[in-house]
Scaffold this motif. Structure first.
Motif, PDB file in Angstrom:
ATOM      1  N   ASN A   1       0.826  -1.205   0.000  1.00 31.18           N
ATOM      2  CA  ASN A   1       0.000   0.000   0.000  1.00 31.18           C
ATOM      3  C   ASN A   1       0.860   1.255   0.000  1.00 31.18           C
ATOM      4  OD1 ASN A   1      -2.570  -1.179  -0.113  1.00 31.18           O
ATOM      5  ND2 ASN A   1      -2.503  -1.616   2.063  1.00 31.18           N
ATOM      6  N   GLN A   2       1.926   1.257   0.783  1.00 27.22           N
ATOM      7  CA  GLN A   2       2.827   2.405   0.787  1.00 27.22           C
ATOM      8  C   GLN A   2       3.468   2.570  -0.592  1.00 27.22           C
ATOM      9  OE1 GLN A   2       6.081   2.354   3.591  1.00 27.22           O
ATOM     10  NE2 GLN A   2       6.794   4.364   2.955  1.00 27.22           N
TER      11      GLN A   2
ATOM     12  N   TYR B   1      -8.318  -3.669  -4.822  1.00 25.25           N
ATOM     13  CA  TYR B   1      -8.109  -3.496  -3.387  1.00 25.25           C
ATOM     14  C   TYR B   1      -8.730  -2.168  -2.964  1.00 25.25           C
ATOM     15  CZ  TYR B   1      -4.931  -7.420  -3.601  1.00 25.25           C
ATOM     16  OH  TYR B   1      -4.401  -8.666  -3.783  1.00 25.25           O
TER      17      TYR B   1
ATOM     18  N   SER C   1      -8.115  -0.314  -0.514  1.00 20.00           N
ATOM     19  CA  SER C   1      -7.117   0.687  -0.129  1.00 20.00           C
ATOM     20  C   SER C   1      -6.552   1.417  -1.349  1.00 20.00           C
ATOM     21  CB  SER C   1      -5.983   0.038   0.671  1.00 20.00           C
ATOM     22  OG  SER C   1      -5.373  -0.982  -0.083  1.00 20.00           O
ATOM     23  N   HIS C   2      -6.529   0.763  -2.510  1.00 16.22           N
ATOM     24  CA  HIS C   2      -6.056   1.430  -3.719  1.00 16.22           C
ATOM     25  C   HIS C   2      -7.063   2.496  -4.169  1.00 16.22           C
ATOM     26  CE1 HIS C   2      -3.094  -1.974  -4.986  1.00 16.22           C
ATOM     27  NE2 HIS C   2      -2.858  -1.477  -3.794  1.00 16.22           N
TER      28      HIS C   2
ATOM     29  N   ALA D   1      -6.595   5.423  -1.859  1.00 17.43           N
ATOM     30  CA  ALA D   1      -5.361   6.141  -2.200  1.00 17.43           C
ATOM     31  C   ALA D   1      -5.585   7.054  -3.403  1.00 17.43           C
ATOM     32  CB  ALA D   1      -4.233   5.153  -2.470  1.00 17.43           C
TER      33      ALA D   1
END
Length: 132
Positions: free
Chosen positions: A61-62, A85, A87-88, A91
């Protein structure tokens, strides 16, 4: 899939040689300098790659966010293949990038026809995961 044994030994060597009292904690955004040097030496001696810029992140993720911050601007588009995902998606939204969804095939693999149809002049990246 496990990393190659040589990579594990090189990484362990770098951590053990670290000047940091807490090498297991978040550190410099580009990665621990000792670990970077070990990787750089490996790339030069084993892979014959020189002059490469490398980065070691605390996780995928980072790394994804670092890539977005490096190559996109507010209003650019990034294609996400479904399923993606969560989280993508977050982001992309935090970076002000427009997510464009592309369907996958019945086996949940990225569909090249869908991806091609999603490309516009604002497209900077196609993030295609094979989560199936």
């Amino acid at each position: 899939m496990k990393p190659p044994r040589d990579c594990l030994s090189w990484a362990l060597e770098a951590v053990l040689q670290s000047d940091s009292a807490d090498p297991h904690r978040y550190g410099d955004v580009v990665g621990d300098q000792n670990l970077l040097e070990v990787i750089r030496r490996k790339l030069e001696t084993v892979n014959k790659l020189t002059g490469q810029e490398i980065m070691v992140t605390a996780g995928a993720n980072q790394a994804f966010v670092n890539v977005l911050l490096s190559i996109t601007d507010v209003g650019d588009e990034v294609i996400l293949t479904k399923p993606y995902y969560f989280s993508h998606l977050v982001a992309l939204q935090l970076c002000g990038v427009v997510p464009v969804m592309a369907n996958s095939d019945p086996e949940l693999k990225p569909d090249p026809i869908e991806i091609k149809a999603s490309i516009t002049p604002k497209t900077k990246v196609c993030e295609a995961d094979e989560t199936g």
